[in-house]
Design an enzyme around this catalytic site. Structure first.
Site, short mmCIF file in Angstrom:
data_model
loop_
_atom_site.label_atom_id
_atom_site.label_comp_id
_atom_site.label_asym_id
_atom_site.label_seq_id
_atom_site.Cartn_x
_atom_site.Cartn_y
_atom_site.Cartn_z
N LYS A 126 -6.00 2.25 1.98
CA LYS A 126 -5.22 1.18 1.33
C LYS A 126 -6.23 0.22 0.72
O LYS A 126 -6.93 -0.50 1.42
CB LYS A 126 -4.33 0.45 2.35
CG LYS A 126 -3.44 -0.60 1.69
CD LYS A 126 -2.53 -1.29 2.70
CE LYS A 126 -1.42 -2.11 2.08
NZ LYS A 126 -1.82 -3.05 1.04
N GLU A 169 -4.54 1.80 -8.00
CA GLU A 169 -4.99 0.46 -7.65
C GLU A 169 -6.35 0.24 -8.32
O GLU A 169 -7.22 1.11 -8.25
CB GLU A 169 -5.11 0.37 -6.12
CG GLU A 169 -5.41 -0.97 -5.59
CD GLU A 169 -4.17 -1.77 -5.15
OE1 GLU A 169 -3.02 -1.36 -5.45
OE2 GLU A 169 -4.37 -2.82 -4.52
P1 ATP Z 1 0.28 -6.14 1.03
O1 ATP Z 1 0.79 -7.54 0.99
O2 ATP Z 1 0.16 -5.57 2.39
O3 ATP Z 1 -0.86 -5.87 0.13
P2 ATP Z 1 2.22 -5.58 -0.79
O4 ATP Z 1 3.38 -6.43 -0.40
O5 ATP Z 1 1.34 -6.01 -1.87
O6 ATP Z 1 1.41 -5.27 0.50
P3 ATP Z 1 3.17 -3.07 -0.25
O7 ATP Z 1 4.00 -2.15 -1.02
O8 ATP Z 1 3.75 -3.62 0.97
O9 ATP Z 1 2.73 -4.20 -1.22
O10 ATP Z 1 1.81 -2.36 0.11
C1 ATP Z 1 1.40 -1.39 -0.76
C2 ATP Z 1 0.45 -1.94 -1.75
O11 ATP Z 1 -0.84 -1.53 -1.39
C3 ATP Z 1 0.72 -1.33 -3.08
O12 ATP Z 1 1.54 -2.14 -3.86
C4 ATP Z 1 -0.64 -1.18 -3.70
O13 ATP Z 1 -0.91 -2.30 -4.51
C5 ATP Z 1 -1.59 -1.19 -2.55
N1 ATP Z 1 -2.25 0.09 -2.31
C6 ATP Z 1 -3.55 0.23 -2.03
N2 ATP Z 1 -3.89 1.50 -1.82
C7 ATP Z 1 -2.77 2.23 -1.98
C8 ATP Z 1 -2.49 3.62 -1.88
N3 ATP Z 1 -3.41 4.52 -1.57
N4 ATP Z 1 -1.21 4.00 -2.10
C9 ATP Z 1 -0.25 3.10 -2.42
N5 ATP Z 1 -0.47 1.79 -2.52
C10 ATP Z 1 -1.72 1.34 -2.30
#
Ligand code: ATP
Length: 549
Positions: free
Chosen positions: A246, A295
């Site tokens: 992530k 990303e």
């Molecule tokens: P957080 O606040 O934890 O960053 P978020 O609210 O921005 O999460 P979430 O959908 O909850 O968004 O977490 C997924 C986010 O993580 C995605 O929107 C993306 O930007 C990021 N991300 C990083 N690496 C990956 C990956 N390998 N696959 C999908 N998303 C990823």
């Protein structure tokens, strides 16, 4: 449809609190609209102006709106500001001022829904130095022909906040009901074409088409999202899963056909010009026509840099070259949604992954497939050692569901939970914080998109950040009352807390214990702020953990 009729419908809906009744009301209106008005009505009733995929922006702030209304009502600007402060709502203030003016003027040209839309198109198209003047002229024209009640909703529409509680879910249900189609079909079509206006047209003209709609290059779809969870649960439920790092960067969607490409941010803004390095990397990595999801991360000496560096580049409009020398952005691509004319969103992740690896010869984010919890934990530890945020654990046979935050993707990261909340107001600071906003009023959204206060945050903000926040919010003030100001919503804060409590003090019914500012989430829009339902879920979970009543 006349805009007056639209305004009356809004007024009626504003007085209803039951979701089903609201849906029914809208469902009875939709079949009577012609082909031109139907998509406009559907967007307007949600407080939106253009299709969700469109990168067009109205770009009207409260100040421009006040100027237009002052001119039309024949009063000083201060009178408008005073009315807004007194009523606490731009719409009501405009209505009141136009009512006074109505007594003295005789001629009004009927405003059609289409006139308002065309006006908005002209505003969005205005560019360059004269753009503010042009927007002002259009706004004056529209308010000049508006009756008081029309003024109320015209003003709120211009600020893209209708406040009648008709969120996307309600409108989707109303479309299904109005044209007798399955709501899942409506939902699927909406995910893929990302414009409920067009979906409503299809539902009426040719419902079979709803299942055949396809993702199209240069019409971005919303990003698929993840829920928080654990590796163990995900493997117990699904067996072998895909584990990916992530990354703590900024999400992007890359569209390419031939030599042309565009990159969209998570809010679906066109950021191609701000991040030419990402565009170049991806153009060099494939000759195919594609839509990719990934990303962008900032790298210095081989290690990822924090999110703040990345978002600074996404926002940048000038001096991009010098900025690029300081922070280089590198794409990490983890999904493919479209390949050479074919939509891949309904294919399972495992298949999409194969296409991705065959299509892109660089910048494919590593993926590990395993059903062994110990191995997955190792990958998680590696991710943290490498400076990433954690891991994503994805279900291998899952389709790509745009805009959905489900359990098909689960995020696992250490540390405390945070909330993304809308900032709807502030209090002026005292002492060292005098002349700046000292604490900020935060809100969650209910299912109709109404913002409900949940607490204030003042802790965790350094003096430097406080000054930045003042700049960010100073043009968003729409009303003042004593030490308090109300903001035009639009900015999202990520906030930490020690506990969620029930509370009669805030309209949401909840309050946060020890709220702490973490960062501004420039990459998130209002429709992504914490929902009341999800806050209630967190509260219930927390109660389960502590065992307290
Ligand atoms: P957080 O606040 O934890 O960053 P978020 O609210 O921005 O999460 P979430 O959908 O909850 O968004 O977490 C997924 C986010 O993580 C995605 O929107 C993306 O930007 C990021 N991300 C990083 N690496 C990956 C990956 N390998 N696959 C999908 N998303 C990823």
């Amino acid at each position: 449809m006349q805009f007056l009729e639209f305004a009356r419908i809004c007024e009626h809906l504003e007085g209803i609190s039951g979701r089903l009744e609201m849906i029914e009301e809208v469902a009875t209106v939709l079949p009577g609209l012609d082909e031109t008005d139907l998509p406009i009505f559907v967007r307007f009733i949600m407080g939106r102006t253009f299709p969700d995929w469109s990168t067009r922006k109205l770009g009207v702030g409260p100040n421009l709106l006040y100027d237009a209304v002052a001119y039309v009502a024949g009063v000083k600007r201060e009178t408008v500001v005073e009315a807004v402060n007194r009523t606490g709502d731009v719409g009501l203030a405009v209505e009141e001022l136009l009512a006074k003016k109505e007594q003295t003027s005789f001629f009004i040209q009927e405003l059609e829904l289409l006139d308002v839309y065309r006006g908005f198109e002209r505003m969005a198209a205005a560019e360059g130095q004269r753009s503010q003047r042009e927007k002002l002229r259009v706004a004056e024209g529209l308010f000049g022909n508006a009756r008081p009640i029309e003024g109320r909703y015209l003003a709120r529409l211009m600020l893209e906040e209708l406040r009648i509680g008709m969120g996307e879910g309600n409108v989707r249900d109303a479309i299904a009901r109005a044209f007798g189609v399955d709501v899942h079909l409506v939902e699927h079509a909406q995910q893929v074409i990302n414009d409920l206006g067009e979906v409503a047209l299809l539902a009426r003209k040719n419902p079979e088409e709803l299942s055949r709609v396809r993702i199209r290059p240069f019409r971005p779809v919303k990003m698929m999202l993840a829920q928080a969870g654990t590796i163990a649960d995900q493997i117990a439920e699904h067996g072998t899963v895909a584990v990916e790092y992530k990354y703590d960067g900024s999400r992007f969607q890359f569209h390419k056909v031939g030599e042309r490409c565009r990159i969209y941010s998570r809010k679906l803004e066109d950021v191609t010009e701000s991040i030419p390095d990402v565009a170049r990397h991806l153009m060099e990595a494939t000759g195919h026509d594609v839509i990719l999801d990934g990303e962008a991360i900032a790298v210095r000496e081989g290690r990822p840099m924090p999110f703040q560096y990345v978002i600074r580049r996404f926002r940048r409009k000038h001096e991009i070259d010098s900025m690029m020398e300081q922070i280089e952005l590198v794409p990490q691509v983890f999904d493919i949604l479209y390949l050479d004319g074919e939509s891949l969103v309904d294919r399972p992740l495992s298949e999409r992954r194969r296409y991705l690896e065959e299509t892109l010869h660089d910048h494919v984010a590593p993926q590990f497939q395993t059903g062994d919890p110990a191995r997955a934990e190792e990958i998680y530890a590696d991710a943290l050692n490498l400076g990433h945020e954690g891991v994503m654990v994805k279900v291998l046979d899952s389709p790509y569901t745009p805009g959905v935050r489900g359990r098909l993707w689960v995020k696992v990261k250490p540390g405390v939970e945070t909330l993304d909340l809308a900032v709807i107001g502030a209090e002026w600071g005292e002492g060292r914080r005098a002349g700046m906003f000292g604490s900020f009023l935060l809100a969650v959204q209910d299912e109709g998109g109404r913002l409900l206060p949940v607490g204030k945050v003042a802790t965790g903000i350094t003096d430097e950040v406080l000054a930045d926040l003042y700049d960010l919010f100073k043009d968003r003030v729409i009303a003042r009352s004593g030490k308090e100001v109300t903001f035009e919503p639009g900015v999202v804060f990520e906030v930490g807390y020690s506990e969620i409590q029930t509370s009669p003090n805030y309209e949401s019914g909840y309050a946060l214990r020890f709220p702490r500012f973490v960062r501004v989430r420039d990459d998130k829009s209002l429709d992504e702020v914490e929902t009341l339902d999800s806050l209630a879920e967190r509260y219930a979970r927390q109660k389960g953990q502590t065992g307290s009543a």
